[in-house]
Structure formats: structure tokens, C-alpha cells
Design an enzyme around this catalytic site. Structure first.
Site, PDB file in Angstrom:
ATOM      1  N   THR A  86       0.903  -1.141   0.000  1.00 60.84           N
ATOM      2  CA  THR A  86       0.000   0.000   0.000  1.00 60.84           C
ATOM      3  C   THR A  86       0.934   1.179   0.000  1.00 60.84           C
ATOM      4  OG1 THR A  86      -1.674  -1.086   1.369  1.00 60.84           O
ATOM      5  CG2 THR A  86      -1.594   1.309   1.523  1.00 60.84           C
ATOM      6  N   VAL A 102     -12.971  -4.656   2.248  1.00 56.56           N
ATOM      7  CA  VAL A 102     -12.400  -3.310   2.316  1.00 56.56           C
ATOM      8  C   VAL A 102     -11.418  -3.287   3.479  1.00 56.56           C
ATOM      9  CG1 VAL A 102     -12.899  -0.872   2.744  1.00 56.56           C
ATOM     10  CG2 VAL A 102     -14.438  -2.231   1.305  1.00 56.56           C
ATOM     11  N   ASP A 160      -8.174  -1.024   5.647  1.00 60.01           N
ATOM     12  CA  ASP A 160      -8.104   0.237   6.392  1.00 60.01           C
ATOM     13  C   ASP A 160      -7.862   1.444   5.494  1.00 60.01           C
ATOM     14  OD1 ASP A 160      -5.570  -0.966   5.842  1.00 60.01           O
ATOM     15  OD2 ASP A 160      -4.607   0.408   7.255  1.00 60.01           O
ATOM     16  N   THR A 194       0.188   1.064   6.902  1.00 56.32           N
ATOM     17  CA  THR A 194       0.203   0.014   5.887  1.00 56.32           C
ATOM     18  C   THR A 194       0.410  -1.314   6.601  1.00 56.32           C
ATOM     19  OG1 THR A 194       2.589   0.159   5.523  1.00 56.32           O
ATOM     20  CG2 THR A 194       1.208   1.537   4.122  1.00 56.32           C
ATOM     21  N   GLY A 195      -0.011  -2.366   5.958  1.00 58.36           N
ATOM     22  CA  GLY A 195       0.092  -3.685   6.575  1.00 58.36           C
ATOM     23  C   GLY A 195      -1.294  -4.235   6.831  1.00 58.36           C
ATOM     24  N   GLY A 201      -4.648  -4.558   7.419  1.00 61.18           N
ATOM     25  CA  GLY A 201      -5.684  -3.551   7.544  1.00 61.18           C
ATOM     26  C   GLY A 201      -6.681  -3.837   8.639  1.00 61.18           C
TER      27      GLY A 201
HETATM   28  N1  ASP Z   1      -3.402  -2.125   4.593  1.00 62.71           N
HETATM   29  C1  ASP Z   1      -3.751  -2.768   3.348  1.00 62.71           C
HETATM   30  C2  ASP Z   1      -5.096  -3.413   3.495  1.00 62.71           C
HETATM   31  O1  ASP Z   1      -5.331  -4.044   4.511  1.00 62.71           O
HETATM   32  C3  ASP Z   1      -2.800  -3.804   2.871  1.00 62.71           C
HETATM   33  C4  ASP Z   1      -1.331  -3.535   3.010  1.00 62.71           C
HETATM   34  O2  ASP Z   1      -0.923  -2.429   3.364  1.00 62.71           O
HETATM   35  O3  ASP Z   1      -0.523  -4.459   2.755  1.00 62.71           O
HETATM   36  O4  ASP Z   1      -5.880  -3.365   2.570  1.00 62.71           O
END
Ligand code: ASP
Length: 319
Positions: free
Chosen positions: A168, A197, A199, A219-220, A222
């Protein structure tokens, strides 16, 4: 009091070019939110970035669904789209939701129709690379279904198949006057259930700002950020006087406690996922932290553009 640092942007580690672009845009007079979007457009339009926009990894049906949001400091307005298909730059659609509608969040077909009304062109978002990654994932889901994966020789010739990248881009921008704008844009969790959906398009979760305090994003994983209201919580910790880094670490500690309650921690009490938070304060100070060590984040300001290492709660190798 320390000298004002001038225009400054921070972003996730895939945002080196984006932060440089955003600072240059602010120096040329762009509002922070427009500069932030100009920056992340580079990632959205890059077919090699499999976490965002064009070339983003699809849902479990092989369809790319994108989430994005923007927030503007001086007006405290926001716009967002979720599960939007066929538009390469969802952050630009989010900008239009903010400026050309009385709403904050549009989803799915409604978001696409709004984008069409504003002249966005529909295009296929699935690249050959993202289609192959999806197909490999599908073919290796089960040993008892009718889908066969490629042979070991084919995989050896095309090692990208074995990756399941996530990602992200979040970008927070502060101009020389101390005004903020931010954006987060993503294709979300790879191979997600259609309609899922994360975060990123949720104000307070994947991004949040208060022009009097600062801007934050994540990020990560969500789902973990949603359950902690991650970005909102970081901004509130800064409002309470915590430094950007400490604000991120405080909220990650809360996420760890929550993961132990909701079944997302291992036997040692370590979360089974990673989450990174980014924060930029009113005085221009900044920081980032992740659950796992070794995560970097991008920074650009008058002194240049660079990757810095964020703080962490757990050693990445100890699992
Ligand atoms: N935060 C993003 C989501 O959960 C995914 C990501 O950042 O890897 O959609």
C-alpha cells in the site's frame, strides 16, 4: 524553538519517488493534498508495483479492486473510494469525492459510476504479472481440486510466481506553512474475498489528520488497523504530547494487546502479521514504527530524499 523544517513528506518504503514528487509539487505551490496525490499517482500507474492501482494484485476471483482516500488539513474534508474497479488512479477519484460531492466514501459500482461521470477512463488493471501471481495462488490452494500448478521447472524460470506481495502507499505531506494533506491508496490484501475493504480508504484507520496536530497513516494488516482506529489514534497521541515515533509505538502496543484477544497472536504473544504506522507532526517532526523490525519509510524535505529505518516492537527474525 527549532527552525521550521519547511515542506516535508513521509511515506511507506515504496514512496521514495512519491515523496520527492510531493515536496516538489508543494514547492511549486500545490496544496499538500494535491501534492500527496501527485506523489502516489506514480505508484498507482506503475505496473511493477503490485500493491497499488494498475498492476495491483486482484481479489480471489482475479478482479482488481482498489481502495483509496485523501484528507485535506485546512478544510478538514476527506474523500474515499472502496472496492472500485477499472480505474488506475483511485486517489484521484477520492479527491473528486472530497471536492465534488457532499459525501466522504463511495464504494463499488457507485464509486465507478461517479468516476465515469468525472471523465475517468475505464481500463483493465490486471497485468500479465499480477494475473500469473493470482493464477499460481489459485492453483496451489488445494491438492484435491482440478487446478494444477505449473511444474517446478516453470516456477524456477518464473520465480515471481511464489511471491504473495502485499503493500500500500501512505503519504503524509506538510507544507512550509504547516498545513497538511494525506492519502493512502492500495489494491488491498492480495486474493481477498471480493468486496473486502481494508483500512486504507477508511478515515481514521489507514489515514487521518488534524491540521492543528499532524497527519498519520498505516500500511500492513488492515483489519488490525481498523480495530485500533490506527491513524486516528496516532494523531490523538501526538495531540497528547507524544513524539511521532512514540505515538506510533503506543498504538502498536495497543494493537499487540488486541491481537492477543482476537486470536491473531502466536503462542509467544507475537502478532501473526505486520503493521506499520507513519506520523508527521505540526512542528515538522516525524517518525514511523512497525510491529516487526527492519521496516523503512521514505522522507523528503529540503535536505533531500531518503529511506529511514523505523522503530519496532519485535525482532523480525525471532519468530
Ligand atoms: N493495509 C492494506 C489493506 O489491509 C494492505 C497492506 O498495506 O498491505 O488493505
Amino acid at each position: 524553538m527549532a527552525a521550521d523544517p519547511g515542506a516535508r513528506c513521509i511515506a511507506s518504503d515504496n514512496g521514495v519517488a512519491a515523496v520527492a514528487t510531493a515536496v516538489a509539487a508543494m514547492s511549486a505551490g500545490a496544496a499538500p493534498v494535491d501534492a500527496a496525490v501527485a506523489g502516489v499517482n506514480l505508484n498507482e500507474l506503475d505496473p511493477e508495483d503490485n500493491s497499488v492501482g494498475y498492476g495491483g494484485l486482484p481479489n480471489e476471483d482475479g478482479v482488481v479492486e482498489l481502495d483509496a482516500a485523501v484528507m485535506d488539513g485546512p478544510t478538514h474534508r476527506a474523500g474515499a473510494v472502496a472496492s472500485i474497479r477499472n480505474i488506475k488512479t483511485p486517489s484521484r477519484v477520492a479527491l473528486q469525492v472530497m471536492r465534488r460531492s457532499d459525501h466522504v466514501l463511495l464504494v463499488g459500482e457507485g464509486a465507478l459510476r461517479f468516476a465515469r461521470a468525472h471523465g475517468f477512463v475505464e481500463e483493465s488493471l490486471l497485468t500479465e504479472k499480477s494475473r500469473k501471481l493470482w493464477l499460481y495462488w489459485k492453483e496451489t490452494l488445494s491438492a484435491t481440486d482440478d487446478w494444477f500448478p505449473p511444474t517446478d521447472d516453470e516456477i524456477a524460470r518464473d520465480p515471481v510466481l511464489k511471491r504473495r506481495p502485499t503493500g500500500t502507499i501512505h503519504l503524509s505531506a506538510r507544507n512550509a506553512a504547516g498545513d497538511f494533506g494525506c492519502t493512502t491508496t492500495t489494491s488491498g490484501l492480495a486474493f481477498k474475498i471480493p468486496g473486502r475493504v481494508g483500512d486504507s480508504p477508511l478515515i481514521g484507520d489507514g489515514l487521518y489528520l488534524d491540521n492543528a496536530v499532524g497527519s498519520a497513516g498505516g500500511t500492513g494488516r488492515g483489519e488490525a488497523s481498523i480495530l485500533a482506529c490506527g491513524a486516528f489514534a496516532v494523531v490523538e497521541r501526538m495531540r497528547a504530547g507524544r513524539s511521532p515515533l512514540d505515538a506510533c509505538l503506543d498504538i502498536l502496543s495497543r494493537v499487540v494487546d488486541q491481537s492477543r484477544k482476537n486470536g491473531n497472536a502466536d503462542g509467544n504473544g507475537r502478532p501473526t502479521f505486520n503493521l506499520s504506522l507513519y506520523a508527521l507532526a505540526k512542528d515538522g517532526s516525524y517518525g514511523s514504527a512497525s510491529l516487526l523490525a527492519g521496516c523503512k519509510f521514505a522522507v523528503a524535505d529540503a535536505t533531500g530524499t531518503r529511506l529511514e529505518t523505523g522503530g519496532h516492537l519485535f525482532e523480525a527474525t525471532a519468530r
